[in-house]
Scaffold this motif. Structure first.
Motif, PDB file in Angstrom:
ATOM      1  N   GLU A   1      22.308  57.488  14.552  1.00  0.00           N
ATOM      2  CA  GLU A   1      22.049  58.918  14.725  1.00  0.00           C
ATOM      3  C   GLU A   1      21.936  59.687  13.408  1.00  0.00           C
ATOM      4  N   PRO A   2      22.847  59.514  12.423  1.00  0.00           N
ATOM      5  CA  PRO A   2      22.654  60.249  11.161  1.00  0.00           C
ATOM      6  C   PRO A   2      21.373  59.856  10.435  1.00  0.00           C
ATOM      7  N   ASN A   3      20.964  58.588  10.541  1.00  0.00           N
ATOM      8  CA  ASN A   3      19.707  58.162   9.925  1.00  0.00           C
ATOM      9  C   ASN A   3      18.519  58.810  10.618  1.00  0.00           C
ATOM     10  N   ILE A   4      18.585  58.876  11.947  1.00  0.00           N
ATOM     11  CA  ILE A   4      17.499  59.511  12.701  1.00  0.00           C
ATOM     12  C   ILE A   4      17.418  60.996  12.366  1.00  0.00           C
ATOM     13  N   GLU A   5      18.563  61.617  12.084  1.00  0.00           N
ATOM     14  CA  GLU A   5      18.567  63.024  11.664  1.00  0.00           C
ATOM     15  C   GLU A   5      17.742  63.198  10.390  1.00  0.00           C
ATOM     16  N   VAL A   6      17.876  62.264   9.457  1.00  0.00           N
ATOM     17  CA  VAL A   6      17.075  62.319   8.230  1.00  0.00           C
ATOM     18  C   VAL A   6      15.589  62.172   8.567  1.00  0.00           C
ATOM     19  N   ALA A   7      15.261  61.213   9.448  1.00  0.00           N
ATOM     20  CA  ALA A   7      13.865  61.016   9.843  1.00  0.00           C
ATOM     21  C   ALA A   7      13.296  62.283  10.480  1.00  0.00           C
ATOM     22  N   LEU A   8      14.088  62.948  11.296  1.00  0.00           N
ATOM     23  CA  LEU A   8      13.642  64.195  11.922  1.00  0.00           C
ATOM     24  C   LEU A   8      13.345  65.263  10.863  1.00  0.00           C
ATOM     25  N   ARG A   9      14.214  65.376   9.878  1.00  0.00           N
ATOM     26  CA  ARG A   9      13.994  66.371   8.826  1.00  0.00           C
ATOM     27  C   ARG A   9      12.735  66.058   8.027  1.00  0.00           C
ATOM     28  N   TRP A  10      12.505  64.776   7.800  1.00  0.00           N
ATOM     29  CA  TRP A  10      11.336  64.395   7.017  1.00  0.00           C
ATOM     30  C   TRP A  10      10.044  64.486   7.817  1.00  0.00           C
ATOM     31  N   ALA A  11      10.139  64.700   9.114  1.00  0.00           N
ATOM     32  CA  ALA A  11       8.944  64.810   9.957  1.00  0.00           C
ATOM     33  C   ALA A  11       8.655  66.253  10.350  1.00  0.00           C
ATOM     34  N   THR A  12       9.331  67.213   9.743  1.00  0.00           N
ATOM     35  CA  THR A  12       9.234  68.598  10.205  1.00  0.00           C
ATOM     36  C   THR A  12       7.907  69.273   9.893  1.00  0.00           C
ATOM     37  N   ASP A  13       7.018  68.624   9.167  1.00  0.00           N
ATOM     38  CA  ASP A  13       5.697  69.202   8.923  1.00  0.00           C
ATOM     39  C   ASP A  13       4.639  68.653   9.874  1.00  0.00           C
ATOM     40  N   ASP A  14       5.023  67.767  10.753  1.00  0.00           N
ATOM     41  CA  ASP A  14       4.071  67.101  11.646  1.00  0.00           C
ATOM     42  C   ASP A  14       4.591  67.218  13.077  1.00  0.00           C
ATOM     43  N   ALA A  15       3.990  68.112  13.868  1.00  0.00           N
ATOM     44  CA  ALA A  15       4.487  68.381  15.221  1.00  0.00           C
ATOM     45  C   ALA A  15       4.493  67.121  16.072  1.00  0.00           C
ATOM     46  N   ASP A  16       3.420  66.346  16.005  1.00  0.00           N
ATOM     47  CA  ASP A  16       3.326  65.162  16.859  1.00  0.00           C
ATOM     48  C   ASP A  16       4.408  64.148  16.499  1.00  0.00           C
ATOM     49  N   LEU A  17       4.576  63.906  15.204  1.00  0.00           N
ATOM     50  CA  LEU A  17       5.568  62.927  14.764  1.00  0.00           C
ATOM     51  C   LEU A  17       6.982  63.405  15.082  1.00  0.00           C
ATOM     52  N   LEU A  18       7.257  64.674  14.817  1.00  0.00           N
ATOM     53  CA  LEU A  18       8.592  65.213  15.084  1.00  0.00           C
ATOM     54  C   LEU A  18       8.925  65.136  16.569  1.00  0.00           C
ATOM     55  N   LEU A  19       7.969  65.502  17.416  1.00  0.00           N
ATOM     56  CA  LEU A  19       8.242  65.489  18.854  1.00  0.00           C
ATOM     57  C   LEU A  19       8.333  64.070  19.401  1.00  0.00           C
ATOM     58  N   ARG A  20       7.608  63.136  18.844  1.00  0.00           N
ATOM     59  CA  ARG A  20       7.761  61.742  19.290  1.00  0.00           C
ATOM     60  C   ARG A  20       9.171  61.234  19.000  1.00  0.00           C
ATOM     61  N   LEU A  21       9.702  61.612  17.836  1.00  0.00           N
ATOM     62  CA  LEU A  21      11.091  61.252  17.533  1.00  0.00           C
ATOM     63  C   LEU A  21      12.059  61.961  18.478  1.00  0.00           C
ATOM     64  N   ALA A  22      11.872  63.269  18.643  1.00  0.00           N
ATOM     65  CA  ALA A  22      12.817  64.063  19.436  1.00  0.00           C
ATOM     66  C   ALA A  22      12.776  63.692  20.912  1.00  0.00           C
ATOM     67  N   THR A  23      11.580  63.422  21.449  1.00  0.00           N
ATOM     68  CA  THR A  23      11.514  63.062  22.871  1.00  0.00           C
ATOM     69  C   THR A  23      12.106  61.687  23.133  1.00  0.00           C
ATOM     70  N   ALA A  24      12.104  60.836  22.109  1.00  0.00           N
ATOM     71  CA  ALA A  24      12.758  59.538  22.269  1.00  0.00           C
ATOM     72  C   ALA A  24      14.276  59.663  22.231  1.00  0.00           C
ATOM     73  N   MET A  25      14.772  60.808  21.757  1.00  0.00           N
ATOM     74  CA  MET A  25      16.214  61.002  21.602  1.00  0.00           C
ATOM     75  C   MET A  25      16.827  61.937  22.639  1.00  0.00           C
ATOM     76  N   TRP A  26      16.008  62.718  23.375  1.00  0.00           N
ATOM     77  CA  TRP A  26      16.610  63.820  24.120  1.00  0.00           C
ATOM     78  C   TRP A  26      17.553  63.345  25.221  1.00  0.00           C
ATOM     79  N   GLN A  27      17.232  62.249  25.884  1.00  0.00           N
ATOM     80  CA  GLN A  27      18.142  61.775  26.932  1.00  0.00           C
ATOM     81  C   GLN A  27      19.459  61.278  26.334  1.00  0.00           C
TER      82      GLN A  27
END
Length: 736
Positions: free
Chosen positions: A423-449
């Motif tokens: 989870e802390p590593n994925i948090e870094v990946a999320l921060r590094w994807a914040t300029d790309d809506a598609d990439l950020l949401l693919r990460l976030a939708t894989a995590m929401w459940q």
């Protein structure tokens, strides 16, 4: 009763130690530790038992119980602690402990800051103080770790997350979550968000019950701040720590050498731990000479100690170390390989391990490594800009990891364990994807459940909303999935307007795409909202439409979920017979898929149906079975639903005290993740609980309701009430 092997593994896991680390600390072989945990050794020599207890930092009744079990007498599975267990015992700091404990007692100081150099032991001391104050704060002690990547502007949100406040509400939301009862929040490493000191002052001014223990390398300079400046360990305690951490028993002639080594690192605890690790491989005299040459003028001592270790590595090892610093929670070999394309990567890691820059953190499923935070901070500080190619590779690796984990339906415990570790590593990946809506949401939708199941509702909502707000927008398929996740999280938070807005956009996307699954999702949210608004007829219309759409889509999980939702709507409409048939069919389909989470959810709703049919015996059994699964999975939302169901059973059977205990535990559990009681449960179960409360004096009900305090991760404190209130003693918390 738990066996010795089960107890040892549980205690080792709680301490965050691998088998190899425990073996090293206790002077045993890794094979011996493995044999004990696998049940091949059921009785230990007294000396072996005490060495293991020392390595695990056990004390008091917990130590006595473990030693008894090791000598052949069984012991109950120990209750997990409310705060993280330190990896080692605290050496010294007796006066500081007493001073901090007195200053932070409820009603005394509101803000206490432990200041000192990195490695002075601020975090370790703060954890010891926090554990000592659990009773004084009635269990309301929280830990907030600040990392170098975090934004000072988000401090209030971070504090809110720690105390269970809804997102976006500022200081007022924090104050509402804290309430009037004292609560202590330990804010660790505040130096990373030092500009946010005025925000912390504002939070404390608004939330009158909040106390804060802060660790920082710099004083906050807030009015009312009480500072404890933490210096080096005294000579005797420094020598004791060196022996405790690395060298084991020393000859009398070595005492002077140890004193010199500790002086060379200025008596700073973490520096002592680092050089003690080297002392296991290098003669003490050589270690003393190396330190004297390489760090003749230590200022600050810890940075130079870390720098010395890093400088001794090869250029290839330093490059691997730089890449590994991107993983705050440690890394698997394939993760580091995604950033460092070398055939000799394992050899590089061995070289770094020899210098104590990385350590083996094998989780039992795949090889894993980690580095001390102070090493990671040093590495990141020397490379302020991470190359874009490496950041991109990091994000892509975690996206592929998440997509693979999503296939583990039916193996939720493995799924959750993997995501919790990452989870802390994925948090870094999320921060590094914040300029790309598609990439950020693919990460976030894989995590929401996962976030929803763990009660991390605010975290899930924050990332989903951020991705949905980005322009250019993500493609319609990714956006629809994100809206679905946001709608459910907002529903659990009680934010019906956001659910409505998400459902409206889902409906528009469904029409534009001609997508039956998205149309089904929109109809589902319309039905769930109608339940929340006490419109059961309208709810049934929407949920029946959703079920018909699910049949056309012909996706097994969606069909099973639609049956469950219609069963829930039938409960809201007061039709338990129809609900029971629908839920039984949903249960059968989820079992065929191997979905443990929704198996448990079906059982809970079947329990409500049984309660409506006046069958309290069946309701009790169903709620308990559901609760066992949710607790095993570590899902606080489902666990709270099961507790509330059992409270309603106790109320219906004329046991108001037990009802109060269980209802109080439900409320306190929900406070840990800021979620509402869902509408059907609130009406059907709450009605029975309220009726029981009316039969006893309010003060008696309140006293019973305060009795047990479960945590988000465990129900262990509730074991006694289950043994008494669930018929047949079916609660199997301590079963092996």
């Amino acid at each position: 009763m738990a066996s010795l092997g089960v107890v040892l593994k549980l205690l080792r896991d709680e301490s965050g130690l691998t088998q190899e680390e425990l073996a090293s600390r206790s002077g045993l072989s890794a094979r011996s530790v493995s044999d004990i945990e696998r049940g091949l050794r059921r009785r230990l020599y007294a000396d072996t038992a005490h060495r293991l207890a020392d390595a695990l930092s056990l004390s008091g009744a917990q130590r006595d119980g473990f030693v008894a079990a090791a000598r052949g007498r069984a012991m109950p599975r120990p209750d997990p602690p409310a705060l993280p267990l330190p990896l080692n015992r605290l050496v010294g700091r007796v006066d500081e402990l007493a001073s901090l404990g007195d200053a932070l007692s409820p009603g005394n100081r509101r803000l206490v800051t432990i200041t000192g150099l990195g490695g002075a032991g601020k975090t370790r001391l703060a954890l010891e103080v926090a554990h000592g104050l659990l009773s004084a704060y009635d269990g309301r002690v929280r830990l907030l770790r600040i990392t170098p990547e975090q934004d000072p502007d988000r401090l209030v949100d971070l504090v809110g997350t720690a105390v269970g406040a809804l997102p976006g509400g500022g200081s007022q939301a924090v104050a509402a979550a804290v309430g009037s009862r004292p609560m202590l929040v330990v804010v660790d490493a505040f130096e990373h968000v030092l500009p946010a000191a005025p925000a912390l002052e504002a939070v404390l001014a608004t939330a009158g019950g909040l106390h804060s223990l802060v660790t920082s390398r710099v004083r906050l300079h807030i009015p009312g701040e009480h500072e404890l400046a933490l210096g080096p360990l005294p000579a005797q305690e420094a020598r004791e720590l060196f022996v405790d951490q690395g060298a084991g028993r020393l000859a009398d002639s070595d005492s002077g050498l140890v004193g010199e080594i500790c002086n060379l690192v200025s008596g700073l605890p973490l520096a002592i731990e680092l050089v003690a690790a080297v002392g296991r491989q290098l003669p003490l005299r050589n270690l003393r000479d190396e330190l004297a040459v390489g760090t003749a003028r230590l200022d600050p001592a810890l940075r130079d100690a870390v720098g010395w270790s890093i400088a001794s590595a090869t250029p290839a090892e330093r490059d691997a170390l730089t890449a590994a610093a991107s993983f705050p929670a440690g890394w698997r070999l394939d993760g580091l390989a995604a950033l460092v394309e070398r055939q000799d990567l394992l050899a590089l890691l061995r070289g770094l391990s020899d210098r104590s820059l990385v350590t083996d953190a094998d989780d039992g499923t795949s090889p894993r490594w980690r580095m001390l935070d102070v090493v990671r901070e040093h590495v990141l500080g020397s490379q302020p800009v991470i190359p874009e190619a490496r950041r991109s590779a990091y994000v892509q690796y975690h996206l592929e990891l998440l997509e693979g984990v999503q296939t583990l339906v039916g193996h939720e415990r493995d799924w959750y364990a993997q995501l919790q570790a990452e989870e802390p590593n994925i948090e870094v990946a999320l921060r590094w994807a914040t300029d790309d809506a598609d990439l950020l949401l693919r990460l976030a939708t894989a995590m929401w459940q996962y976030w929803q199941s763990r009660g991390e509702l605010a975290t899930g909502r924050r990332w989903l909303e951020r991705g949905l707000a980005l322009q250019p927008a993500a493609d319609s398929s990714t956006r629809a999935t994100a809206l679905w996740g946001l709608a459910w999280i907002a529903y659990h938070q009680g934010d019906d307007p956001t659910v409505t807005a998400a459902a409206d956009e889902l409906r528009r996307l469904a029409e534009a795409r001609g997508d039956g699954a998205v149309r089904r999702n929109a109809a589902t949210m319309d039905g769930i909202l109608a339940i929340a608004r006490s419109r059961p007829t309208e709810a049934l219309t929407h949920l029946e439409a959703a079920l018909e759409l699910a049949r056309r889509v012909d996706r097994p999980w969606i069909l099973a979920a639609s049956l469950l939702n219609l069963g829930l709507g039938s409960l809201a409409a007061g039709d338990p017979d129809r609900a029971r048939k629908l839920l039984a069919e949903a249960l059968r389909r989820f079992d065929a898929l191997g979905d443990q989470r929704f198996h448990a959810r079906c059982l809970g709703y079947l329990g409500i149906a049984a309660l409506l049919q006046q069958d309290t015996s069946r309701a009790s059994s169903l709620f308990t079975r559901s609760l066992n699964v949710f607790d095993r999975l570590g899902e606080p939302g489902g666990t709270a639903e099961g507790l509330e169901g059992l409270a309603a059973v106790a109320a219906a059977e004329g046991h108001p005290e037990k009802a109060a205990m269980l209802a109080g535990a439900t409320q306190r559990l929900r406070e840990t993740f800021a979620a509402r009681a869902l509408p059907v449960e609130s009406r059907i179960l709450g009605q029975r609980i309220d009726a029981a409360a009316a039969t006893v004096p309010p003060e008696d009900w309140a006293t019973a309701a305060r009795w047990f305090r479960p945590t988000k991760r465990s129900l262990a404190p509730l074991a006694p009430v289950f043994h008494e209130s669930v018929r047949g003693g079916v609660w199997a918390l301590v079963a092996v």
